[in-house]
Design a protein around this motif. Structure first.
Motif, PDB file in Angstrom:
ATOM      1  N   THR A 189       0.734  -1.155   0.052  1.00 27.80           N
ATOM      2  CA  THR A 189       0.073  -0.005   0.109  1.00 27.80           C
ATOM      3  C   THR A 189       0.877   1.356  -0.086  1.00 27.80           C
ATOM      4  N   GLY A 190       1.887   1.228   0.627  1.00 30.35           N
ATOM      5  CA  GLY A 190       2.800   2.486   0.373  1.00 30.35           C
ATOM      6  C   GLY A 190       2.353   3.655   1.478  1.00 30.35           C
ATOM      7  N   SER A 191       1.461   3.168   2.291  1.00 30.13           N
ATOM      8  CA  SER A 191       0.919   4.351   3.305  1.00 30.13           C
ATOM      9  C   SER A 191       0.800   3.739   4.678  1.00 30.13           C
ATOM     10  N   LEU A 192       0.985   4.414   5.807  1.00 28.29           N
ATOM     11  CA  LEU A 192       0.679   3.940   7.168  1.00 28.29           C
ATOM     12  C   LEU A 192      -0.742   4.182   7.682  1.00 28.29           C
ATOM     13  N   SER A 193      -1.319   5.065   6.987  1.00 27.93           N
ATOM     14  CA  SER A 193      -2.727   5.617   7.213  1.00 27.93           C
ATOM     15  C   SER A 193      -3.828   4.361   7.076  1.00 27.93           C
ATOM     16  N   ILE A 194      -4.314   4.328   8.080  1.00 29.97           N
ATOM     17  CA  ILE A 194      -5.290   2.912   7.859  1.00 29.97           C
ATOM     18  C   ILE A 194      -6.444   3.469   7.003  1.00 29.97           C
ATOM     19  N   ARG A 195      -6.781   4.696   6.848  1.00 29.94           N
ATOM     20  CA  ARG A 195      -7.970   5.042   6.072  1.00 29.94           C
ATOM     21  C   ARG A 195      -7.476   4.900   4.550  1.00 29.94           C
ATOM     22  N   HIS A 196      -6.252   5.087   4.247  1.00 30.92           N
ATOM     23  CA  HIS A 196      -5.599   5.096   2.746  1.00 30.92           C
ATOM     24  C   HIS A 196      -5.508   3.409   2.599  1.00 30.92           C
ATOM     25  N   ILE A 197      -5.077   2.822   3.530  1.00 27.69           N
ATOM     26  CA  ILE A 197      -5.012   1.386   3.306  1.00 27.69           C
ATOM     27  C   ILE A 197      -6.320   0.898   2.805  1.00 27.69           C
ATOM     28  N   VAL A 198      -7.415   1.418   3.449  1.00 24.26           N
ATOM     29  CA  VAL A 198      -8.804   0.786   3.309  1.00 24.26           C
ATOM     30  C   VAL A 198      -9.463   1.384   1.987  1.00 24.26           C
ATOM     31  N   GLU A 199      -9.012   2.507   1.735  1.00 26.76           N
ATOM     32  CA  GLU A 199      -9.338   3.106   0.361  1.00 26.76           C
ATOM     33  C   GLU A 199      -8.829   2.351  -0.912  1.00 26.76           C
ATOM     34  N   GLN A 200      -7.910   1.876  -0.629  1.00 24.62           N
ATOM     35  CA  GLN A 200      -6.816   1.225  -1.921  1.00 24.62           C
ATOM     36  C   GLN A 200      -7.707  -0.170  -2.135  1.00 24.62           C
ATOM     37  N   GLN A 201      -8.459  -0.753  -1.122  1.00 30.32           N
ATOM     38  CA  GLN A 201      -9.030  -1.890  -1.287  1.00 30.32           C
ATOM     39  C   GLN A 201     -10.604  -1.636  -1.855  1.00 30.32           C
ATOM     40  N   HIS A 202     -10.674  -0.677  -2.422  1.00 31.89           N
ATOM     41  CA  HIS A 202     -12.128  -0.320  -3.199  1.00 31.89           C
ATOM     42  C   HIS A 202     -12.829  -1.405  -3.803  1.00 31.89           C
ATOM     43  N   GLY A 203     -14.197  -1.582  -3.508  1.00 35.61           N
ATOM     44  CA  GLY A 203     -14.683  -2.753  -3.978  1.00 35.61           C
ATOM     45  C   GLY A 203     -14.367  -4.007  -3.407  1.00 35.61           C
ATOM     46  N   GLY A 204     -14.399  -5.069  -4.340  1.00 41.60           N
ATOM     47  CA  GLY A 204     -13.838  -6.293  -3.596  1.00 41.60           C
ATOM     48  C   GLY A 204     -12.577  -6.408  -4.005  1.00 41.60           C
ATOM     49  N   ASN A 205     -11.539  -5.497  -4.151  1.00 40.22           N
ATOM     50  CA  ASN A 205      -9.989  -5.506  -4.467  1.00 40.22           C
ATOM     51  C   ASN A 205      -9.475  -5.810  -2.929  1.00 40.22           C
ATOM     52  N   TRP A 206      -9.817  -6.798  -2.325  1.00 40.13           N
ATOM     53  CA  TRP A 206      -9.443  -6.827  -0.928  1.00 40.13           C
ATOM     54  C   TRP A 206      -7.851  -7.583  -0.807  1.00 40.13           C
ATOM     55  N   ASN A 207      -7.242  -7.101   0.277  1.00 41.14           N
ATOM     56  CA  ASN A 207      -5.843  -7.445   0.492  1.00 41.14           C
ATOM     57  C   ASN A 207      -5.675  -9.037   0.815  1.00 41.14           C
ATOM     58  N   ILE A 208      -6.684  -9.547   1.195  1.00 43.88           N
ATOM     59  CA  ILE A 208      -6.699 -11.062   1.518  1.00 43.88           C
ATOM     60  C   ILE A 208      -6.407 -11.789   0.459  1.00 43.88           C
ATOM     61  N   PHE A 209      -6.607 -11.392  -0.778  1.00 41.60           N
ATOM     62  CA  PHE A 209      -6.395 -12.062  -1.957  1.00 41.60           C
ATOM     63  C   PHE A 209      -5.160 -11.876  -2.274  1.00 41.60           C
ATOM     64  N   TYR A 210      -4.216 -11.006  -1.903  1.00 39.01           N
ATOM     65  CA  TYR A 210      -2.786 -10.803  -2.076  1.00 39.01           C
ATOM     66  C   TYR A 210      -1.929 -11.236  -1.115  1.00 39.01           C
ATOM     67  N   GLN A 211      -2.432 -11.359   0.301  1.00 39.43           N
ATOM     68  CA  GLN A 211      -1.782 -11.663   1.578  1.00 39.43           C
ATOM     69  C   GLN A 211      -2.356 -12.744   2.194  1.00 39.43           C
ATOM     70  N   PRO A 212      -2.562 -13.861   1.506  1.00 42.57           N
ATOM     71  CA  PRO A 212      -3.320 -14.992   2.556  1.00 42.57           C
ATOM     72  C   PRO A 212      -2.151 -15.405   3.453  1.00 42.57           C
ATOM     73  N   LEU A 213      -1.086 -15.586   3.141  1.00 46.11           N
ATOM     74  CA  LEU A 213      -0.068 -16.143   4.338  1.00 46.11           C
ATOM     75  C   LEU A 213       0.125 -15.091   5.432  1.00 46.11           C
ATOM     76  N   GLY A 214       0.026 -13.753   4.940  1.00 48.85           N
ATOM     77  CA  GLY A 214       0.242 -12.790   6.208  1.00 48.85           C
ATOM     78  C   GLY A 214      -1.047 -12.658   6.994  1.00 48.85           C
ATOM     79  N   PHE A 215      -2.327 -12.785   6.252  1.00 46.29           N
ATOM     80  CA  PHE A 215      -3.425 -12.977   6.989  1.00 46.29           C
ATOM     81  C   PHE A 215      -3.543 -13.989   8.062  1.00 46.29           C
ATOM     82  N   VAL A 216      -3.035 -15.074   7.580  1.00 51.91           N
ATOM     83  CA  VAL A 216      -3.073 -16.275   8.633  1.00 51.91           C
ATOM     84  C   VAL A 216      -1.975 -16.028   9.800  1.00 51.91           C
ATOM     85  N   ILE A 217      -0.705 -15.368   9.424  1.00 50.97           N
ATOM     86  CA  ILE A 217       0.239 -14.878  10.645  1.00 50.97           C
ATOM     87  C   ILE A 217      -0.628 -13.882  11.486  1.00 50.97           C
ATOM     88  N   PHE A 218      -1.260 -12.970  10.607  1.00 55.88           N
ATOM     89  CA  PHE A 218      -1.801 -11.928  11.507  1.00 55.88           C
ATOM     90  C   PHE A 218      -2.826 -12.185  12.398  1.00 55.88           C
TER      91      PHE A 218
END
Lengths: 176, 365
Positions: free
Chosen positions: B181-210
């Motif tokens: 995302t290149g941003s530390l603002s949570i709002r920016h991170i959320v805005e970048q996942q507009h619609g169904g473009n969610w981070n879970i599809f790019y970061q499945p392993l990261g999600f399990v760790i988190f």
């Protein structure tokens, strides 16, 4: 009153300092909430202490000695290794933000990304060496109680019972 | 004496966020008991009010009216400070969560305020949450140590050790998100996942760790070793009673909600949902610019709460599904499995951004 409102309004202006001003207000509200709940509870609840009630709980027995007991030194080692990695994390946060910036990648023809990735790998690699060292030395292993095998001085060799058991089979519960 | 409308709305939002966080924490206790009852084929609380819905209020009243002991051996002020710190850090984290898009308000013709549904959008939101969550362990540590009880001390030490171990892999999982995302603002991170473009599809392993680390940071089963009742009576809160015990328990439920909100903001798009642009267009078409935008925000906020509450439910679900770890297993998982995995995740993410992304982009052209 006037200056108070001015102060609150200044806190809410839309620059960086004022954003933390709002967080400050948030924290103040939280503290007020906590203190008022504690005070309210203090007003409402009964207060009839006696010696029995105020003793330290130790499964119903009278407490023995002080509670500041010795504990496993591994907790301390874990804290030391943690410190190493937490500092690493703090350095990685700004790196992660600039890593994927499109303008920087474009200006350097894609070289920026590879350069910063390799740079990060070298930095993390040194720290991973530290983790590998701690791992290999066994500092990450938690001490488990080792069963103590009692030493018995006897003329009968230790494996004789084993042989007897193997020869005649172990008597099961049903055949007694 | 004129106070800005925006200021009033901001103050209302702050109080509302406090209210909602506390309400959700209260009803999580009810939810926990109902879910537990459902999974164990029982009925659960059903006496206070319809379906036992007033049970949290009854619990709160009980907390207020119970006698409070401070053991004579304890350090009095630290004993009081412990639960207060725990509660304070739990409440502070909800300041930067983006609950919804923004509310538009027309104070004068042509003068439209655009107020985000969030207490404050700091540009270092994630660092703030990460820092405050790290402070959370002090509440447990101070309380457990000040009790001057052997069980409390062991619980507090376990909590400290466990939280710091899992904090590292949690931070590394967050860094993989930041690289994208290149941003530390949570709002920016959320805005970048507009619609169904969610981070879970790019970061499945990261999600399990988190999510594993979130369980450990909240001291929830299967990582509830700091307070495991079969080994340590009550762990760090053995000596606590009345409102102070209430603070510890409450802080745990607030932490659960906040971490669920973080999971849904970082990995599941926050207030974004597939087809939101179409819904927004319909709403602005039928209700007008400002009202349509506000109704759209309301729907987004409800979506956000639905996602967060699902993860709160997930916490309870896991509690009645998995048994507790042994302490050496916990440490092995944290240091020997999650940290190397999180490192590999970072390297994979870096490689994917630098190598795979240009490849896919050029392929699509």
């Amino acid at each position: 009153m006037r200056t108070l409102i001015d102060f609150v309004q200044r806190i809410f202006k839309t620059n960086m300092v004022s954003e933390f001003g709002t967080i400050f207000l948030f924290i103040v509200t939280a503290i007020v909430l906590i203190v008022s709940m504690l005070m309210l509870a203090k007003l409402l609840r009964p207060h009839k202490p006696n010696v029995e009630k105020l003793t330290t709980y130790e499964s119903g027995e009278d407490p023995i000695g002080n509670a500041n007991v010795q504990f496993n030194v591994r907790f301390y080692v874990v804290a030391l290794v943690f410190l190493l990695f937490e500092v690493e994390l703090v350095f990685l946060f700004p790196w992660a933000v600039v890593f994927g910036q499109a303008t920087l990648i474009q200006q350097t023809d894609g070289l920026w990304g590879w350069f910063s990735l390799v740079e990060m790998l070298i930095f993390v690699g040194i720290l991973v060496l530290g983790l590998a060292y701690a791992w290999a030395k066994g500092y990450l292993d938690w001490v488990r109680p080792q069963p103590k095998v009692p030493v018995i001085e006897t003329k009968v060799p230790a494996n004789l019972y084993q042989k007897v058991n193997e020869k005649y089979g172990r008597p099961s519960v049903n055949e007694k | 004496m004129t106070i800005d409308v925006a200021l009033i709305i901001k103050a209302i939002i702050i109080l509302l966020i406090f209210g909602i966080t506390l309400l959700i924490a209260m009803y999580s206790t009810y939810g926990e008991r109902k879910v537990a009852a459902f999974m164990q084929d029982r009925i659960g609380p059903n006496r206070a009010g319809p379906f036992g819905l007033l049970q949290p209020l009854a619990d709160a009243v009980k907390m207020f009216f119970k006698e409070d002991f401070i053991p004579s051996q304890a350090s009095k002020w630290l004993f009081i400070l412990g639960p207060c710190l725990s509660m304070l850090t739990a409440l502070m984290t909800s300041a930067v969560i983006p609950f919804g898009d923004s509310v538009k308000y027309e104070s004068a013709p042509g003068k439209v305020w655009d107020i985000p549904v969030q207490a404050i959008d700091v540009n270092i939101g994630i660092l703030y949450v990460f820092g405050v969550v790290s402070l959370g362990v002090y509440g447990i540590m101070v309380g457990g140590w000040a009790s001057n009880n052997k069980f409390s001390l062991l619980g507090a030490i376990r909590a400290a050790s466990q939280n710091i171990s899992y904090e590292i892999s949690m931070g590394l999982a967050i860094i993989a998100i930041l690289m994208m995302t290149g941003s530390l603002s949570i709002r920016h991170i959320v805005e970048q996942q507009h619609g169904g473009n969610w981070n879970i599809f790019y970061q499945p392993l990261g999600f399990v760790i988190f999510i594993t680390c979130a369980f450990a940071e909240c001291n929830r089963t299967p990582f509830d070793l700091p307070e495991c009742e079969t080994e340590l009576i009550g762990g760090y809160h053995t000596e606590y009673s009345s409102m102070k015990l209430g603070f510890y328990l409450f802080a745990e439920y607030i932490n659960m909600f906040v971490s669920s909100a973080m999971i849904s903001s970082l990995y599941f798009g926050g207030y974004n949902y597939p087809g939101m642009d179409w819904v927004q267009a319909q709403l602005t078409g039928s209700l007008g610019e400002i009202a349509g935008h506000n109704v759209g925000t309301l729907i987004g906020t409800l979506v956000f709460f639905a996602k967060s509450l699902f993860f709160v439910f997930f916490y309870m679900w896991v509690r009645w599904t998995l048994p507790r770890f042994r302490y050496d297993q916990l440490m092995n998982l944290g240091w020997k499995a999650l940290i190397p995995l999180a490192m590999i995740n970072i390297i994979l993410t870096g490689g994917a951004i630098l190598f795979l992304k240009p490849l896919i982009v050029s392929f699509l052209k």
